[in-house]
Design an enzyme around this catalytic site. Sequence first.
Site, PDB file in Angstrom:
ATOM      1  N   ASN A   1       0.830  -1.206   0.000  1.00  0.00           N
ATOM      2  CA  ASN A   1       0.000   0.000   0.000  1.00  0.00           C
ATOM      3  C   ASN A   1       0.867   1.259   0.000  1.00  0.00           C
ATOM      4  O   ASN A   1       1.996   1.214   0.468  1.00  0.00           O
ATOM      5  CB  ASN A   1      -0.905   0.003   1.243  1.00  0.00           C
ATOM      6  CG  ASN A   1      -2.054  -0.973   1.118  1.00  0.00           C
ATOM      7  OD1 ASN A   1      -2.593  -1.166   0.049  1.00  0.00           O
ATOM      8  ND2 ASN A   1      -2.410  -1.601   2.232  1.00  0.00           N
TER       9      ASN A   1
ATOM     10  N   CYS B   1      -5.096  -7.262  -3.297  1.00  0.00           N
ATOM     11  CA  CYS B   1      -5.503  -6.907  -1.945  1.00  0.00           C
ATOM     12  C   CYS B   1      -6.181  -8.107  -1.299  1.00  0.00           C
ATOM     13  O   CYS B   1      -6.642  -9.021  -1.978  1.00  0.00           O
ATOM     14  CB  CYS B   1      -6.447  -5.710  -1.979  1.00  0.00           C
ATOM     15  SG  CYS B   1      -6.854  -5.041  -0.352  1.00  0.00           S
ATOM     16  N   HIS B   2      -6.270  -8.095   0.015  1.00  0.00           N
ATOM     17  CA  HIS B   2      -6.902  -9.199   0.750  1.00  0.00           C
ATOM     18  C   HIS B   2      -8.411  -8.997   0.891  1.00  0.00           C
ATOM     19  O   HIS B   2      -9.141  -9.945   1.168  1.00  0.00           O
ATOM     20  CB  HIS B   2      -6.312  -9.308   2.158  1.00  0.00           C
ATOM     21  CG  HIS B   2      -4.840  -9.066   2.236  1.00  0.00           C
ATOM     22  ND1 HIS B   2      -3.905 -10.042   2.011  1.00  0.00           N
ATOM     23  CD2 HIS B   2      -4.126  -7.947   2.493  1.00  0.00           C
ATOM     24  CE1 HIS B   2      -2.689  -9.543   2.131  1.00  0.00           C
ATOM     25  NE2 HIS B   2      -2.799  -8.282   2.426  1.00  0.00           N
TER      26      HIS B   2
END
Length: 440
Positions: free
Chosen positions: A152, A173-174
Amino acid sequence: MNKITFMGAGSTVFAKNVLGDTLLTPALREFEIALYDIDAERLEESYQLICTLNRNCNKNRAVIKKYLGAGERKEALRDARFVINAIQVGGYEPCTVTDFEIPKKYGLRQTIADTLGIGGIFRALRTIPVMKEFADDMEEVCPDAWFLNYTNPMAMLTGYMQRFTKIKTVGLCHSVQVCARGLLEGVGMKEYVDKVETKIAGINHMAWLLEIKDENGNDLYPEIKRRAAEKNKNEKHTDMVRYEYINRLGYYCTESSEHNAEYNPFFIKSKYPELIDAYNIPLDEYPRRCVNQIEGWKKQSAELLGNKELTHERSHEYASYIMEAMVTGVPYKIGGNVLNNGLITNLPDEACVEVPCLVDRSGVTPCKVGALPTQLAAMNVTNVNAQLLAIEAAATLDKQKIYQAAMMDPHTAAELSIDDIVSMCDDLIEAHKGWLPEYK
Protein backbone atom coordinates in the site's frame (compact mmCIF):
# COMPACT_ATOMS: atom_id res chain seq x y z
CA MET A 1 13.46 -19.69 -15.95
CA ASN A 2 10.96 -20.81 -13.31
CA LYS A 3 11.77 -18.39 -10.52
CA ILE A 4 9.75 -16.40 -7.99
CA THR A 5 11.36 -13.37 -6.36
CA PHE A 6 9.85 -12.03 -3.15
CA MET A 7 10.70 -8.38 -2.48
CA GLY A 8 10.35 -7.49 1.19
CA ALA A 9 10.82 -11.07 2.33
CA GLY A 10 11.42 -9.86 5.88
CA SER A 11 7.62 -9.72 6.18
CA THR A 12 7.93 -13.23 7.54
CA VAL A 13 4.31 -14.13 8.26
CA PHE A 14 3.13 -12.82 4.89
CA ALA A 15 6.02 -14.57 3.14
CA LYS A 16 4.99 -17.77 4.90
CA ASN A 17 1.45 -17.44 3.56
CA VAL A 18 2.32 -16.61 -0.03
CA LEU A 19 5.41 -18.79 -0.48
CA GLY A 20 3.95 -21.58 1.62
CA ASP A 21 1.08 -21.55 -0.86
CA THR A 22 3.49 -21.94 -3.79
CA LEU A 23 5.23 -24.88 -2.12
CA LEU A 24 1.86 -26.64 -1.92
CA THR A 25 0.99 -25.95 -5.56
CA PRO A 26 2.15 -28.75 -7.90
CA ALA A 27 2.77 -26.40 -10.84
CA LEU A 28 4.99 -24.13 -8.69
CA ARG A 29 6.66 -26.36 -6.13
CA GLU A 30 9.89 -26.79 -8.13
CA PHE A 31 10.34 -23.08 -8.83
CA GLU A 32 13.44 -21.37 -7.48
CA ILE A 33 12.49 -18.90 -4.74
CA ALA A 34 14.60 -15.77 -4.24
CA LEU A 35 14.10 -13.92 -0.96
CA TYR A 36 15.14 -10.26 -0.98
CA ASP A 37 15.24 -7.73 1.84
CA ILE A 38 17.41 -4.92 3.23
CA ASP A 39 17.14 -6.17 6.83
CA ALA A 40 19.61 -9.01 7.38
CA GLU A 41 18.00 -10.34 10.54
CA ARG A 42 14.46 -10.46 9.17
CA LEU A 43 15.72 -11.92 5.88
CA GLU A 44 17.48 -14.73 7.72
CA GLU A 45 14.36 -15.48 9.77
CA SER A 46 12.25 -15.77 6.62
CA TYR A 47 14.90 -17.87 4.92
CA GLN A 48 14.94 -20.37 7.79
CA LEU A 49 11.15 -20.53 7.89
CA ILE A 50 10.70 -21.03 4.13
CA CYS A 51 13.43 -23.68 4.13
CA THR A 52 11.56 -25.50 6.90
CA LEU A 53 8.33 -25.41 4.92
CA ASN A 54 10.14 -26.54 1.79
CA ARG A 55 11.44 -29.57 3.68
CA ASN A 56 8.21 -30.42 5.50
CA CYS A 57 5.65 -29.61 2.81
CA ASN A 58 7.59 -29.98 -0.41
CA LYS A 59 10.31 -32.61 0.05
CA ASN A 60 12.93 -29.92 -0.67
CA ARG A 61 11.83 -29.68 -4.31
CA ALA A 62 12.34 -25.90 -4.42
CA VAL A 63 15.68 -24.12 -4.36
CA ILE A 64 15.59 -21.29 -1.79
CA LYS A 65 18.13 -18.45 -2.02
CA LYS A 66 18.45 -15.17 -0.11
CA TYR A 67 19.70 -11.78 -1.25
CA LEU A 68 20.53 -8.81 0.96
CA GLY A 69 20.51 -5.12 0.12
CA ALA A 70 20.63 -3.03 -3.03
CA GLY A 71 23.89 -4.59 -4.17
CA GLU A 72 22.26 -8.02 -4.52
CA ARG A 73 18.85 -6.86 -5.73
CA LYS A 74 19.51 -7.27 -9.42
CA GLU A 75 20.67 -10.86 -8.92
CA ALA A 76 17.60 -11.57 -6.84
CA LEU A 77 15.47 -10.41 -9.77
CA ARG A 78 17.50 -11.96 -12.58
CA ASP A 79 15.42 -14.31 -14.77
CA ALA A 80 12.41 -14.13 -12.44
CA ARG A 81 9.07 -15.15 -13.94
CA PHE A 82 7.10 -13.61 -11.06
CA VAL A 83 8.05 -10.84 -8.64
CA ILE A 84 5.98 -10.44 -5.46
CA ASN A 85 6.23 -7.05 -3.78
CA ALA A 86 5.57 -6.63 -0.05
CA ILE A 87 7.96 -3.85 0.97
CA GLN A 88 7.36 -1.08 3.50
CA VAL A 89 9.65 1.88 2.95
CA GLY A 90 10.50 3.73 6.15
CA GLY A 91 8.89 1.21 8.49
CA TYR A 92 7.06 2.09 11.66
CA GLU A 93 9.94 4.28 12.80
CA PRO A 94 10.62 6.85 11.65
CA CYS A 95 8.18 7.21 8.78
CA THR A 96 4.84 5.90 10.02
CA VAL A 97 5.24 7.87 13.24
CA THR A 98 5.98 10.97 11.16
CA ASP A 99 2.90 10.37 8.99
CA PHE A 100 0.72 10.55 12.10
CA GLU A 101 2.43 13.01 14.43
CA ILE A 102 2.99 15.95 12.08
CA PRO A 103 -0.61 16.03 10.79
CA LYS A 104 -1.78 15.74 14.39
CA LYS A 105 -0.07 19.08 15.14
CA TYR A 106 -2.40 20.64 12.60
CA GLY A 107 -5.45 18.98 14.12
CA LEU A 108 -5.66 16.31 11.41
CA ARG A 109 -6.37 12.87 12.86
CA GLN A 110 -6.06 9.55 11.01
CA THR A 111 -6.80 5.87 11.60
CA ILE A 112 -4.59 3.81 9.24
CA ALA A 113 -2.97 6.33 6.85
CA ASP A 114 -1.58 3.78 4.40
CA THR A 115 -3.98 4.18 1.45
CA LEU A 116 -5.23 7.74 1.20
CA GLY A 117 -5.06 10.89 3.28
CA ILE A 118 -1.85 12.74 3.97
CA GLY A 119 -0.28 9.58 5.40
CA GLY A 120 -1.11 7.57 2.28
CA ILE A 121 0.24 10.31 0.01
CA PHE A 122 3.61 10.45 1.77
CA ARG A 123 3.83 6.68 1.97
CA ALA A 124 3.45 6.68 -1.83
CA LEU A 125 6.01 9.45 -2.31
CA ARG A 126 8.70 7.54 -0.40
CA THR A 127 7.82 4.15 -1.92
CA ILE A 128 7.52 5.04 -5.62
CA PRO A 129 11.25 5.86 -6.01
CA VAL A 130 12.08 2.37 -4.70
CA MET A 131 9.50 0.83 -7.05
CA LYS A 132 11.14 2.71 -9.93
CA GLU A 133 14.47 1.12 -9.01
CA PHE A 134 12.80 -2.29 -9.01
CA ALA A 135 11.27 -1.57 -12.43
CA ASP A 136 14.60 -0.39 -13.86
CA ASP A 137 16.31 -3.58 -12.70
CA MET A 138 13.46 -5.74 -13.96
CA GLU A 139 13.53 -4.16 -17.39
CA GLU A 140 17.19 -5.23 -17.58
CA VAL A 141 17.18 -8.71 -16.00
CA CYS A 142 13.58 -10.02 -16.17
CA PRO A 143 11.61 -7.82 -18.59
CA ASP A 144 8.81 -10.36 -19.12
CA ALA A 145 8.13 -11.00 -15.43
CA TRP A 146 4.78 -10.25 -13.82
CA PHE A 147 4.94 -7.87 -10.85
CA LEU A 148 2.38 -8.82 -8.18
CA ASN A 149 2.05 -5.82 -5.90
CA TYR A 150 0.72 -6.22 -2.36
CA THR A 151 2.17 -2.98 -0.96
CA ASN A 152 0.00 0.00 0.00
CA PRO A 153 -1.03 2.56 -1.05
CA MET A 154 -2.20 0.05 -3.65
CA ALA A 155 -3.78 2.34 -6.25
CA MET A 156 -0.93 4.85 -6.21
CA LEU A 157 1.92 2.33 -6.38
CA THR A 158 0.26 -0.01 -8.86
CA GLY A 159 -0.97 2.93 -10.93
CA TYR A 160 2.56 4.33 -11.11
CA MET A 161 3.99 1.01 -12.26
CA GLN A 162 1.28 0.63 -14.90
CA ARG A 163 1.62 4.15 -16.30
CA PHE A 164 5.30 5.00 -15.94
CA THR A 165 7.15 1.68 -16.35
CA LYS A 166 7.13 -1.16 -18.86
CA ILE A 167 6.59 -3.84 -16.22
CA LYS A 168 3.46 -6.01 -16.37
CA THR A 169 1.80 -5.20 -13.05
CA VAL A 170 -1.33 -6.21 -11.16
CA GLY A 171 -2.23 -5.02 -7.67
CA LEU A 172 -3.58 -7.53 -5.16
CA CYS A 173 -5.50 -6.91 -1.94
CA HIS A 174 -6.90 -9.20 0.75
CA SER A 175 -10.23 -7.45 1.15
CA VAL A 176 -12.04 -8.57 -2.01
CA GLN A 177 -11.97 -12.26 -1.02
CA VAL A 178 -13.39 -11.66 2.45
CA CYS A 179 -15.84 -8.83 1.71
CA ALA A 180 -19.07 -10.83 1.35
CA ARG A 181 -18.15 -13.29 4.09
CA GLY A 182 -17.46 -10.50 6.57
CA LEU A 183 -20.72 -8.75 5.76
CA LEU A 184 -22.86 -11.87 5.99
CA GLU A 185 -21.29 -12.95 9.25
CA GLY A 186 -21.66 -9.45 10.65
CA VAL A 187 -25.40 -9.27 9.97
CA GLY A 188 -26.08 -12.82 11.15
CA MET A 189 -26.52 -14.49 7.76
CA LYS A 190 -23.69 -17.04 8.01
CA GLU A 191 -25.77 -19.70 6.30
CA TYR A 192 -25.21 -17.93 2.97
CA VAL A 193 -21.43 -17.53 3.24
CA ASP A 194 -20.53 -20.37 0.87
CA LYS A 195 -23.61 -20.02 -1.32
CA VAL A 196 -23.43 -16.53 -2.79
CA GLU A 197 -22.57 -14.95 -6.12
CA THR A 198 -21.08 -11.47 -5.94
CA LYS A 199 -20.00 -8.66 -8.22
CA ILE A 200 -17.37 -6.23 -6.91
CA ALA A 201 -15.86 -3.20 -8.63
CA GLY A 202 -14.48 0.24 -7.80
CA ILE A 203 -11.05 1.20 -6.49
CA ASN A 204 -8.81 -0.51 -3.97
CA HIS A 205 -10.19 -0.33 -0.43
CA MET A 206 -13.30 1.32 -1.83
CA ALA A 207 -14.57 -1.28 -4.28
CA TRP A 208 -18.29 -1.82 -4.04
CA LEU A 209 -20.28 -4.98 -3.45
CA LEU A 210 -22.58 -4.25 -6.37
CA GLU A 211 -24.45 -7.55 -6.24
CA ILE A 212 -24.86 -10.30 -3.67
CA LYS A 213 -27.24 -13.14 -4.53
CA ASP A 214 -27.94 -16.58 -3.12
CA GLU A 215 -27.49 -19.80 -5.10
CA ASN A 216 -30.97 -19.39 -6.59
CA GLY A 217 -30.32 -15.86 -7.81
CA ASN A 218 -32.28 -14.14 -5.05
CA ASP A 219 -31.04 -10.65 -4.09
CA LEU A 220 -29.78 -10.66 -0.50
CA TYR A 221 -29.35 -6.90 -0.24
CA PRO A 222 -32.87 -6.04 1.05
CA GLU A 223 -32.43 -8.26 4.12
CA ILE A 224 -28.80 -7.19 4.57
CA LYS A 225 -29.85 -3.52 4.53
CA ARG A 226 -32.57 -4.13 7.11
CA ARG A 227 -30.22 -5.97 9.45
CA ALA A 228 -27.34 -3.50 9.01
CA ALA A 229 -29.57 -0.54 9.86
CA GLU A 230 -30.93 -2.35 12.91
CA LYS A 231 -27.45 -3.27 14.12
CA ASN A 232 -26.08 0.26 13.73
CA LYS A 233 -29.07 1.61 15.63
CA ASN A 234 -28.86 -0.79 18.57
CA GLU A 235 -25.25 -1.93 18.89
CA LYS A 236 -21.75 -0.44 19.03
CA HIS A 237 -19.54 -2.53 16.73
CA THR A 238 -16.42 -2.27 14.57
CA ASP A 239 -18.06 -1.93 11.14
CA MET A 240 -20.36 1.02 11.69
CA VAL A 241 -18.94 3.22 8.93
CA ARG A 242 -19.53 0.64 6.21
CA TYR A 243 -23.02 -0.09 7.51
CA GLU A 244 -23.68 3.64 7.21
CA TYR A 245 -22.47 3.38 3.60
CA ILE A 246 -25.19 0.76 3.06
CA ASN A 247 -27.74 3.07 4.62
CA ARG A 248 -26.76 6.25 2.76
CA LEU A 249 -25.24 4.96 -0.49
CA GLY A 250 -27.05 1.66 -0.88
CA TYR A 251 -23.95 -0.55 -1.06
CA TYR A 252 -21.25 -2.11 1.10
CA CYS A 253 -17.56 -1.73 0.25
CA THR A 254 -14.57 -4.01 0.46
CA GLU A 255 -12.28 -2.54 3.09
CA SER A 256 -12.85 -2.12 6.80
CA SER A 257 -14.59 0.71 8.60
CA GLU A 258 -11.40 1.91 10.28
CA HIS A 259 -9.93 2.42 6.82
CA ASN A 260 -13.00 3.98 5.24
CA ALA A 261 -13.52 6.40 8.11
CA GLU A 262 -10.62 8.48 6.73
CA TYR A 263 -11.40 8.23 3.00
CA ASN A 264 -14.18 10.83 3.10
CA PRO A 265 -15.15 14.07 4.92
CA PHE A 266 -18.03 12.59 6.91
CA PHE A 267 -16.81 10.89 10.08
CA ILE A 268 -13.55 12.32 11.50
CA LYS A 269 -14.46 15.97 12.07
CA SER A 270 -12.95 18.22 14.71
CA LYS A 271 -16.17 20.27 14.73
CA TYR A 272 -18.15 17.13 15.62
CA PRO A 273 -15.90 15.08 17.93
CA GLU A 274 -18.89 13.08 19.12
CA LEU A 275 -18.89 11.24 15.76
CA ILE A 276 -15.71 9.37 16.75
CA ASP A 277 -17.56 7.58 19.52
CA ALA A 278 -20.86 7.38 17.65
CA TYR A 279 -19.23 5.42 14.80
CA ASN A 280 -16.65 3.67 17.00
CA ILE A 281 -13.70 5.04 14.98
CA PRO A 282 -10.24 3.95 16.24
CA LEU A 283 -7.99 7.00 15.78
CA ASP A 284 -4.25 6.23 15.59
CA GLU A 285 -5.10 2.59 14.95
CA TYR A 286 -2.16 1.78 12.66
CA PRO A 287 0.60 2.95 15.05
CA ARG A 288 -1.11 0.96 17.79
CA ARG A 289 -1.11 -2.13 15.58
CA CYS A 290 2.53 -1.62 14.69
CA VAL A 291 3.56 -1.49 18.34
CA ASN A 292 1.55 -4.63 19.09
CA GLN A 293 2.94 -6.44 16.05
CA ILE A 294 6.53 -5.56 16.92
CA GLU A 295 6.02 -6.81 20.46
CA GLY A 296 4.04 -9.84 19.34
CA TRP A 297 6.67 -10.85 16.78
CA LYS A 298 9.15 -11.57 19.56
CA LYS A 299 6.95 -14.41 20.78
CA GLN A 300 5.61 -15.43 17.37
CA SER A 301 9.05 -15.63 15.77
CA ALA A 302 10.26 -17.98 18.49
CA GLU A 303 7.22 -20.20 17.96
CA LEU A 304 7.56 -20.26 14.16
CA LEU A 305 11.33 -20.50 13.88
CA GLY A 306 11.64 -22.97 16.70
CA ASN A 307 9.07 -25.35 15.22
CA LYS A 308 10.98 -27.86 13.13
CA GLU A 309 7.70 -29.61 12.27
CA LEU A 310 6.11 -26.41 10.91
CA THR A 311 3.61 -26.96 8.08
CA HIS A 312 1.23 -24.83 6.07
CA GLU A 313 -2.25 -24.89 4.55
CA ARG A 314 -2.93 -23.03 1.33
CA SER A 315 -4.38 -19.60 2.12
CA HIS A 316 -6.85 -17.39 0.27
CA GLU A 317 -4.09 -15.05 -0.99
CA TYR A 318 -4.32 -14.58 -4.72
CA ALA A 319 -0.62 -14.85 -5.60
CA SER A 320 -0.20 -18.63 -5.88
CA TYR A 321 -3.48 -19.01 -7.79
CA ILE A 322 -2.43 -16.31 -10.26
CA MET A 323 0.97 -17.90 -10.85
CA GLU A 324 -0.62 -21.33 -11.15
CA ALA A 325 -3.11 -20.06 -13.75
CA MET A 326 -0.36 -18.39 -15.78
CA VAL A 327 1.80 -21.53 -15.69
CA THR A 328 -0.93 -24.12 -16.38
CA GLY A 329 -3.35 -22.08 -18.48
CA VAL A 330 -6.27 -23.14 -16.26
CA PRO A 331 -8.29 -19.91 -15.81
CA TYR A 332 -8.73 -18.29 -12.42
CA LYS A 333 -10.87 -15.28 -11.48
CA ILE A 334 -9.55 -12.54 -9.21
CA GLY A 335 -10.35 -9.01 -8.14
CA GLY A 336 -7.33 -7.19 -9.51
CA ASN A 337 -6.03 -3.64 -9.56
CA VAL A 338 -5.46 -2.61 -13.16
CA LEU A 339 -5.38 0.54 -15.27
CA ASN A 340 -8.96 1.60 -16.00
CA ASN A 341 -8.91 2.43 -19.72
CA GLY A 342 -12.70 2.39 -19.93
CA LEU A 343 -13.37 -0.62 -17.69
CA ILE A 344 -15.44 1.58 -15.36
CA THR A 345 -16.87 4.19 -17.68
CA ASN A 346 -17.56 6.91 -15.11
CA LEU A 347 -14.04 6.86 -13.62
CA PRO A 348 -10.95 8.41 -15.29
CA ASP A 349 -9.12 6.19 -17.78
CA GLU A 350 -5.80 6.69 -15.99
CA ALA A 351 -7.20 5.60 -12.62
CA CYS A 352 -6.12 2.30 -11.10
CA VAL A 353 -9.36 0.39 -10.57
CA GLU A 354 -10.25 -2.87 -8.82
CA VAL A 355 -12.36 -5.07 -11.08
CA PRO A 356 -12.98 -8.75 -11.84
CA CYS A 357 -10.12 -10.19 -13.92
CA LEU A 358 -9.54 -13.52 -15.63
CA VAL A 359 -6.05 -14.98 -15.29
CA ASP A 360 -4.61 -17.63 -17.59
CA ARG A 361 -1.47 -18.29 -19.62
CA SER A 362 -1.95 -15.02 -21.52
CA GLY A 363 -1.80 -12.96 -18.33
CA VAL A 364 -4.41 -10.83 -16.55
CA THR A 365 -7.48 -9.90 -18.59
CA PRO A 366 -9.76 -7.41 -16.82
CA CYS A 367 -13.53 -7.40 -17.33
CA LYS A 368 -15.44 -4.33 -18.42
CA VAL A 369 -17.84 -3.25 -15.69
CA GLY A 370 -19.54 -0.24 -17.28
CA ALA A 371 -20.83 2.62 -15.15
CA LEU A 372 -21.02 2.43 -11.38
CA PRO A 373 -24.07 3.88 -9.64
CA THR A 374 -23.46 7.64 -9.70
CA GLN A 375 -23.05 8.05 -5.94
CA LEU A 376 -20.43 5.26 -5.83
CA ALA A 377 -18.44 6.72 -8.70
CA ALA A 378 -18.59 10.10 -6.95
CA MET A 379 -17.11 8.58 -3.79
CA ASN A 380 -14.37 6.87 -5.80
CA VAL A 381 -13.49 10.01 -7.75
CA THR A 382 -12.74 11.97 -4.58
CA ASN A 383 -10.06 9.36 -3.82
CA VAL A 384 -8.85 9.02 -7.40
CA ASN A 385 -8.18 12.77 -7.60
CA ALA A 386 -5.64 12.63 -4.78
CA GLN A 387 -4.16 9.37 -6.09
CA LEU A 388 -3.51 10.73 -9.58
CA LEU A 389 -1.91 13.92 -8.28
CA ALA A 390 0.35 11.99 -5.90
CA ILE A 391 1.48 9.76 -8.77
CA GLU A 392 2.17 12.84 -10.90
CA ALA A 393 4.13 14.37 -8.02
CA ALA A 394 6.35 11.30 -7.79
CA ALA A 395 6.80 11.12 -11.57
CA THR A 396 7.62 14.82 -12.07
CA LEU A 397 9.19 15.76 -8.70
CA ASP A 398 6.95 18.82 -8.74
CA LYS A 399 6.29 20.00 -5.17
CA GLN A 400 3.11 21.78 -6.26
CA LYS A 401 1.63 18.38 -7.11
CA ILE A 402 2.19 17.26 -3.52
CA TYR A 403 0.26 20.26 -2.26
CA GLN A 404 -2.48 19.65 -4.82
CA ALA A 405 -2.78 15.97 -3.91
CA ALA A 406 -3.23 16.92 -0.25
CA MET A 407 -5.72 19.65 -1.17
CA MET A 408 -7.83 17.15 -3.09
CA ASP A 409 -7.84 14.57 -0.29
CA PRO A 410 -11.42 14.73 1.06
CA HIS A 411 -10.59 14.32 4.75
CA THR A 412 -7.64 16.74 4.70
CA ALA A 413 -9.59 19.37 2.77
CA ALA A 414 -12.55 19.12 5.14
CA GLU A 415 -10.37 19.84 8.18
CA LEU A 416 -7.62 22.27 7.11
CA SER A 417 -7.19 25.55 5.25
CA ILE A 418 -5.09 25.65 2.08
CA ASP A 419 -2.30 27.49 3.91
CA ASP A 420 -2.23 24.86 6.66
CA ILE A 421 -2.24 22.06 4.06
CA VAL A 422 0.80 23.57 2.34
CA SER A 423 2.57 24.18 5.65
CA MET A 424 1.87 20.61 6.79
CA CYS A 425 3.23 19.20 3.52
CA ASP A 426 6.37 21.30 3.90
CA ASP A 427 6.85 19.97 7.43
CA LEU A 428 6.39 16.40 6.18
CA ILE A 429 8.82 16.93 3.29
CA GLU A 430 11.41 18.24 5.75
CA ALA A 431 10.83 15.32 8.13
CA HIS A 432 11.17 12.85 5.25
CA LYS A 433 14.63 14.04 4.20
CA GLY A 434 16.61 11.02 3.13
CA TRP A 435 13.41 9.15 2.26
CA LEU A 436 12.28 11.41 -0.60
CA PRO A 437 14.07 12.65 -3.72
CA GLU A 438 14.60 16.40 -4.07
CA TYR A 439 11.38 18.13 -5.11
CA LYS A 440 11.41 21.44 -6.98
